[in-house]
Motif scaffolding. Structure first.
Motif, PDB file in Angstrom:
ATOM      1  N   THR A 138     -17.838 -82.583 -99.123  1.00 58.13           N
ATOM      2  CA  THR A 138     -16.516 -82.660 -98.175  1.00 58.13           C
ATOM      3  C   THR A 138     -17.528 -81.361 -97.074  1.00 58.13           C
ATOM      4  O   THR A 138     -17.227 -81.090 -96.799  1.00 58.13           O
ATOM      5  CB  THR A 138     -15.336 -82.228 -98.379  1.00 58.13           C
ATOM      6  OG1 THR A 138     -15.102 -80.445 -99.078  1.00 58.13           O
ATOM      7  CG2 THR A 138     -14.877 -82.785-100.043  1.00 58.13           C
ATOM      8  N   GLY A 139     -18.714 -80.909 -97.798  1.00 56.38           N
ATOM      9  CA  GLY A 139     -19.389 -79.598 -97.046  1.00 56.38           C
ATOM     10  C   GLY A 139     -20.441 -80.967 -95.654  1.00 56.38           C
ATOM     11  O   GLY A 139     -20.562 -81.631 -95.490  1.00 56.38           O
ATOM     12  N   SER A 140     -21.107 -79.622 -95.303  1.00 58.86           N
ATOM     13  CA  SER A 140     -22.260 -80.294 -94.130  1.00 58.86           C
ATOM     14  C   SER A 140     -23.397 -80.577 -94.130  1.00 58.86           C
ATOM     15  O   SER A 140     -24.380 -80.122 -93.504  1.00 58.86           O
ATOM     16  CB  SER A 140     -21.420 -79.072 -92.318  1.00 58.86           C
ATOM     17  OG  SER A 140     -22.409 -78.106 -92.600  1.00 58.86           O
ATOM     18  N   ASP A 141     -23.812 -79.836 -96.036  1.00 61.76           N
ATOM     19  CA  ASP A 141     -25.396 -79.885 -96.441  1.00 61.76           C
ATOM     20  C   ASP A 141     -25.828 -80.865 -97.172  1.00 61.76           C
ATOM     21  O   ASP A 141     -27.582 -81.184 -96.777  1.00 61.76           O
ATOM     22  CB  ASP A 141     -25.115 -78.564 -97.574  1.00 61.76           C
ATOM     23  CG  ASP A 141     -24.869 -77.656 -97.497  1.00 61.76           C
ATOM     24  OD1 ASP A 141     -25.702 -76.645 -96.645  1.00 61.76           O
ATOM     25  OD2 ASP A 141     -24.224 -76.886 -97.979  1.00 61.76           O
ATOM     26  N   ARG A 142     -25.117 -82.484 -96.379  1.00 60.75           N
ATOM     27  CA  ARG A 142     -25.448 -83.364 -96.864  1.00 60.75           C
ATOM     28  C   ARG A 142     -27.032 -83.019 -97.967  1.00 60.75           C
ATOM     29  O   ARG A 142     -27.055 -82.941 -99.211  1.00 60.75           O
ATOM     30  CB  ARG A 142     -26.206 -83.802 -95.505  1.00 60.75           C
ATOM     31  CG  ARG A 142     -25.469 -84.177 -94.250  1.00 60.75           C
ATOM     32  CD  ARG A 142     -26.042 -84.442 -93.311  1.00 60.75           C
ATOM     33  NE  ARG A 142     -25.339 -84.254 -91.808  1.00 60.75           N
ATOM     34  CZ  ARG A 142     -24.230 -85.456 -91.732  1.00 60.75           C
ATOM     35  NH1 ARG A 142     -24.411 -86.357 -92.607  1.00 60.75           N
ATOM     36  NH2 ARG A 142     -23.158 -85.358 -90.814  1.00 60.75           N
TER      37      ARG A 142
END
Length: 386
Positions: free
Chosen positions: A195-199
């Motif tokens: 659910t993070g933004s580090d892809r």
């Protein structure tokens, strides 16, 4: 009488079997587990291994199903310390993330396509006799194997390969000594929804309490690996989630955890990889710390180097020098990989915050240098170990 019997149907044994079957050799792969394991500790497939897997016709399928990781980021206290790009190393400009269970399934399907009878599950090897001209393996069928037929009490082959893991029965049966040590390092890992933004980036959180690593995994998941002071064998998904938040400030959904595992680290090295008509590959020859994804990839590179030597020997074209050169080169590569894994572990241990700040102050300018970046990328992606 088979040309080759491979003991162990993990990723390394299956890959070697596929390479030999492609060359027209008669092969049997004996696996003591009645059904494939669904436990996936290894997920990282490095560029040199992808190049080797392409020889077995499976790299494209793996890349299509896996997650490509083109970037590694190191953080501490929420601040970026360094980043490394893997997308400048063609033809495989990334590290591939794919669960080991799926990797094994793809390799098993390739073996089945080449010879539906090659893989025999539920067979435990109990004894081995090398008569000089051939090797006889005796064993027994264990567990219920779906669709299995009754197997012979013994198998004969011109060559036997032990790909049966760190506790190798084949290594013990041919009396190959090992050296090794237990490290004080323990880890707790688990898979949670990403659910993070580090892809697609791999992230290393270098924190005073110890390293926290996270990697994207197919299926919208992220694997988290946390260094712990002791083995947390009874830890829950909530315990791991709390450690992640405590050290990184990031939250994960503990209720949606889909895999949880704790483990200690041990290194074991066989003193030799060849004994008569028996050879060892993968963890049977060298158990490497799982940090950095060294073990599975190193085993594939062993198999890629050994397969043409086996084919030449069975055709009467090989020499003893080839096997000696193979053993020397692969043991040298395994010791290099072990040293790199040790360094990775040391850098991930708990350290006082002031010392960590000094380390980062040294790392930041060093990793801005192109030469240092290239060296770090090559070490991280296992180039030079083929």
């Amino acid at each position: 009488m088979f040309d080759v019997i491979i003991v162990g149907a993990g990723p390394v044994g299956l890959y070697l079997g596929a390479l030999l079957l492609q060359e027209g050799q008669s092969v049997r792969i004996l696996e003591q587990r009645p059904v494939p394991s669904q436990h996936s500790r290894a997920i990282g497939i490095h560029p040199p291994a992808l190049q080797a897997l392409e020889r077995a016709g499976v790299a494209g399928t793996m890349v299509a199903e896996g997650v490509r990781i083109p970037l590694g980021i190191a953080r501490s206290g929420g601040r970026e310390v360094a980043r490394l790009r893997f997308d400048e190393a063609p033809p495989w400009p990334f590290v591939l993330s794919l669960k080991q269970a799926r990797t094994e399934a793809i390799l098993a399907a390739r073996v089945h396509a080449l010879d539906p009878a090659a893989l025999l599950r539920g067979v435990r090897v109990d004894s081995l006799h090398d008569a000089g001209g051939c090797v006889t393996l005796s064993g027994q069928q264990r567990g219920e194997v779906p669709g299995a037929v009754e197997l012979p009490a013994s198998f004969q082959a011109r060559l036997v390969i032990g790909a049966d893991g760190a506790k190798s029965t084949i290594r013990d049966l041919v009396n190959i000594p090992t050296t090794g040590r237990d490290y004080p390092d323990s880890y707790l890992m688990g898979d949670y929804p990403d659910t993070g933004s580090d892809r697609a980036a791999a992230v290393l959180h270098l924190e005073p309490g110890g390293i926290v690593e996270s990697f994207p995994v197919p299926g919208g998941l992220r694997r988290w690996v946390v260094h712990t002071d002791s083995l947390l064998a009874e830890a829950t998904a909530e315990d791991l989630a709390a450690l992640i938040t405590e050290r990184t400030g990031e939250g994960v959904d503990a209720g949606a955890n889909s895999m949880l595992s704790s483990f200690r680290v041990r290194s074991t090295m066989a003193t030799r990889m060849v004994q008569g008509r028996v050879a060892l590959v993968g963890d049977a020859a060298h158990e490497i710390s799982p940090i950095g994804g060294q073990g599975m990839n190193l085993g594939w590179l062993d198999a890629a180097a050994l397969a043409p030597i086996i084919v030449a020997a069975l055709r009467g074209e090989g020499t003893g020098d080839q096997l000696r050169d193979f053993q020397r080169a692969r043991l040298r590569a395994s010791h290099r990989a072990s040293r790199q894994a040790w360094l990775n572990m040391v850098l991930g241990r708990a350290v006082p915050a002031p010392c960590l700040s000094v380390l980062h102050a040294l790392l930041r300018p060093a990793l801005r240098l192109r030469r240092v970046q290239n060296l770090a990328v090559r070490r991280f992606t296992m180039h030079g170990l083929g």
